[in-house]
Design a protein around this motif. Structure first.
Motif, PDB file in Angstrom:
ATOM      1  N   GLY A  83       0.808  -1.212   0.000  1.00 45.43           N
ATOM      2  CA  GLY A  83       0.000   0.000   0.000  1.00 45.43           C
ATOM      3  C   GLY A  83       0.841   1.260   0.000  1.00 45.43           C
ATOM      4  O   GLY A  83       2.067   1.219   0.149  1.00 45.43           O
ATOM      5  N   ALA A  84       0.163   2.400  -0.176  1.00 42.55           N
ATOM      6  CA  ALA A  84       0.852   3.688  -0.223  1.00 42.55           C
ATOM      7  C   ALA A  84      -0.142   4.815   0.032  1.00 42.55           C
ATOM      8  O   ALA A  84      -1.358   4.615   0.007  1.00 42.55           O
ATOM      9  N   ASN A  85       0.401   6.009   0.250  1.00 38.64           N
ATOM     10  CA  ASN A  85      -0.427   7.204   0.426  1.00 38.64           C
ATOM     11  C   ASN A  85      -0.992   7.698  -0.908  1.00 38.64           C
ATOM     12  O   ASN A  85      -2.133   8.097  -1.007  1.00 38.64           O
ATOM     13  N   PHE A  86      -0.134   7.751  -1.910  1.00 35.12           N
ATOM     14  CA  PHE A  86      -0.466   8.107  -3.294  1.00 35.12           C
ATOM     15  C   PHE A  86      -0.747   9.593  -3.536  1.00 35.12           C
ATOM     16  O   PHE A  86      -0.576  10.067  -4.652  1.00 35.12           O
ATOM     17  N   ILE A  87      -1.193  10.331  -2.547  1.00 33.22           N
ATOM     18  CA  ILE A  87      -1.693  11.684  -2.813  1.00 33.22           C
ATOM     19  C   ILE A  87      -0.650  12.778  -2.569  1.00 33.22           C
ATOM     20  O   ILE A  87      -0.940  13.960  -2.785  1.00 33.22           O
ATOM     21  N   TYR A  88       0.554  12.379  -2.132  1.00 29.89           N
ATOM     22  CA  TYR A  88       1.596  13.365  -1.851  1.00 29.89           C
ATOM     23  C   TYR A  88       2.678  13.250  -2.917  1.00 29.89           C
ATOM     24  O   TYR A  88       3.519  12.332  -2.870  1.00 29.89           O
ATOM     25  N   LEU A  96       6.684   4.321  -5.211  1.00 34.26           N
ATOM     26  CA  LEU A  96       6.762   3.482  -6.401  1.00 34.26           C
ATOM     27  C   LEU A  96       8.035   2.639  -6.399  1.00 34.26           C
ATOM     28  O   LEU A  96       8.036   1.499  -6.891  1.00 34.26           O
ATOM     29  N   LEU A  97       9.112   3.168  -5.830  1.00 37.23           N
ATOM     30  CA  LEU A  97      10.336   2.375  -5.693  1.00 37.23           C
ATOM     31  C   LEU A  97      10.077   1.171  -4.790  1.00 37.23           C
ATOM     32  O   LEU A  97      10.524   0.052  -5.084  1.00 37.23           O
ATOM     33  N   LYS A  98       9.360   1.390  -3.704  1.00 37.31           N
ATOM     34  CA  LYS A  98       8.997   0.274  -2.830  1.00 37.31           C
ATOM     35  C   LYS A  98       8.188  -0.757  -3.606  1.00 37.31           C
ATOM     36  O   LYS A  98       8.448  -1.966  -3.525  1.00 37.31           O
ATOM     37  N   PHE A  99       7.203  -0.298  -4.353  1.00 39.61           N
ATOM     38  CA  PHE A  99       6.393  -1.225  -5.151  1.00 39.61           C
ATOM     39  C   PHE A  99       7.261  -2.038  -6.110  1.00 39.61           C
ATOM     40  O   PHE A  99       7.057  -3.242  -6.280  1.00 39.61           O
ATOM     41  N   ALA A 141       1.453   2.201 -10.350  1.00 36.12           N
ATOM     42  CA  ALA A 141       1.741   0.973  -9.608  1.00 36.12           C
ATOM     43  C   ALA A 141       1.356  -0.254 -10.433  1.00 36.12           C
ATOM     44  O   ALA A 141       2.063  -1.274 -10.420  1.00 36.12           O
ATOM     45  N   MET A 142       0.249  -0.160 -11.148  1.00 39.42           N
ATOM     46  CA  MET A 142      -0.191  -1.268 -11.998  1.00 39.42           C
ATOM     47  C   MET A 142       0.844  -1.561 -13.081  1.00 39.42           C
ATOM     48  O   MET A 142       1.148  -2.729 -13.366  1.00 39.42           O
ATOM     49  N   GLN A 143       1.403  -0.529 -13.671  1.00 45.69           N
ATOM     50  CA  GLN A 143       2.424  -0.716 -14.700  1.00 45.69           C
ATOM     51  C   GLN A 143       3.650  -1.430 -14.130  1.00 45.69           C
ATOM     52  O   GLN A 143       4.225  -2.312 -14.777  1.00 45.69           O
ATOM     53  N   ILE A 144       4.041  -1.056 -12.924  1.00 45.60           N
ATOM     54  CA  ILE A 144       5.178  -1.713 -12.272  1.00 45.60           C
ATOM     55  C   ILE A 144       4.880  -3.191 -12.057  1.00 45.60           C
ATOM     56  O   ILE A 144       5.708  -4.063 -12.337  1.00 45.60           O
TER      57      ILE A 144
END
Length: 271
Positions: A83-88, A96-99, A141-144
Motif C-alpha cells: 500500500g501507499a499514500n499516493f496523494i503526496y 513506487l520504488l517500494k512497489f 503501480a499497476m504498470q510496475i
C-alpha cells in the motif's frame, strides 16, 4: 475456485518501524512467524497463501528458505499485499520504488497477485483532486506490477480514500487497475459486497473474504455477511480465481482459519 489464506492473522497488522523515516521501507508487517503461518494454513487445508509486503521482504536475503517452505507445505504463493499514500507528489517516487522492489521479489518467488491498498486521508480532510491523484498513482503501480508479470488489484479499505460505495464508483472510472473487493470492508463502508461483485465483476481477478458483525472482523460464518449472494455473484461472472480468507487478528490464528474452512466446506461445493 481456489482457496487461500492471509498470513497476517499470525501477529496482527502493524508496520515496519523503518517506514517512519524512510518511505521506501514503509511496509505492512505481521509480527508473527510467517513460517508457522504457512504451515498452519497448509495443515488446515488451504491451497495457498497471501502475505504482507514486509513479511515477504524478510526473505529477500534467503530466498531458498522461502522456496523450501513452499515445497515442504505444498503451498502456492498467491501474492502480496502492499500500500501507499499516493496523494503526496513529493513522496510518490519513493512509494513506487517500494512497489518495484516488492513486485520484483514477488515475481521471482512465484507470486501472481499484487494487491494494493491506500489513498491517504489528509488531516485537513479530502481535497477535490485526491481521488485523481490516487488513480494516477494506482495506474503507475499497476504498470510496475505488470512489468514484473503480476496481476495488480486495488483493495478498498476503511480509513482510506475509498471506503463508501460512492467513493468506489468515483475511483473506478479514473484508473485501469483491477479490483480486489474485501467483503467485510465493503460492507463496513456501507456497501453491498454482492452488488459490488455484480457491478465490477469483469474487473475482479482476485477477492478477499472475511465476515463482519457489529463492525468486528470475524471468521467466516460467525458474522452477518451473505456469502451465498457473494458466491452467486462471482459465478455470474464465471469467476474461477483465488478466494483468499483474510482476518486481521484472532486469538488462535489456526483455529480462526479452521472455522472459515469448515464454513466454506459445509456451504459451497467447490471446497
Amino acid at each position: 475456485m481456489k482457496l487461500g489464506y492471509e498470513t497476517n492473522t499470525w501477529g496482527g497488522v502493524v508496520g515496519h518501524p523503518g517506514g517512519v523515516t524512510s518511505i521506501k521501507d514503509a511496509y505492512y508487517v505481521a509480527n508473527g512467524s510467517s513460517e508457522q503461518a504457512i504451515r498452519d494454513i497448509a495443515a488446515v487445508g488451504y491451497n495457498g497463501f497471501e502475505m504482507f509486503d514486509g513479511n515477504l521482504m524478510q526473505f529477500r536475503d534467503d530466498k531458498q528458505a522461502f522456496r523450501d517452505l513452499l515445497q515442504q507445505t505444498s503451498q502456492t504463493f498467491i501474492g502480496v499485499y502492499t500500500g501507499a499514500n499516493f496523494i503526496y507528489p513529493d513522496i510518490l517516487e519513493e512509494e513506487l520504488l517500494k512497489f518495484r522492489n516488492v513486485a520484483e521479489l514477488t515475481a521471482e518467488l512465484g507470486g501472481e497477485h499484487f494487491v494494493i491498498g491506500g489513498g491517504a486521508i489528509r488531516g485537513t480532510g479530502i481535497r477535490p483532486d485526491d481521488h485523481k491523484l490516487l488513480a494516477d498513482g494506482l495506474n503507475q503501480a499497476m504498470q510496475i506490477a505488470e512489468q514484473a508479470g503480476l496481476v495488480a488489484s486495488y483493495h478498498p479499505h476503511l480509513g482510506s480514500l475509498v471506503e463508501s460505495p460512492e467513493q468506489l464508483d468515483q475511483i473506478m472510472p479514473l484508473t485501469d487497475i483491477h479490483l480486489c473487493p474485501d467483503t467485510a470492508h465493503i460492507e463496513a463502508g456501507g456497501g453491498d459486497p454482492a452488488d459490488v461483485v455484480r457491478r465490477y465483476g469483469q474487473r475482479i481477478k482476485y477477492i478477499h473474504f472475511k465476515d463482519l458483525k457489529n463492525n468486528e472482523f470475524l471468521p467466516l460464518g460467525t458474522g452477518v455477511q451473505n456469502f451465498d449472494a457473494i458466491v452467486s455473484a462471482l459465478k455470474e461472472h464465471d469467476y474461477d480465481g483465488w478466494i483468499t480468507v483474510e482476518l486481521d487478528s484472532y486469538a488462535d490464528p489456526r483455529a480462526g482459519a479452521q472455522i472459515s474452512k469448515d464454513f466454506l466446506k459445509k456451504h459451497f461445493d467447490y471446497v
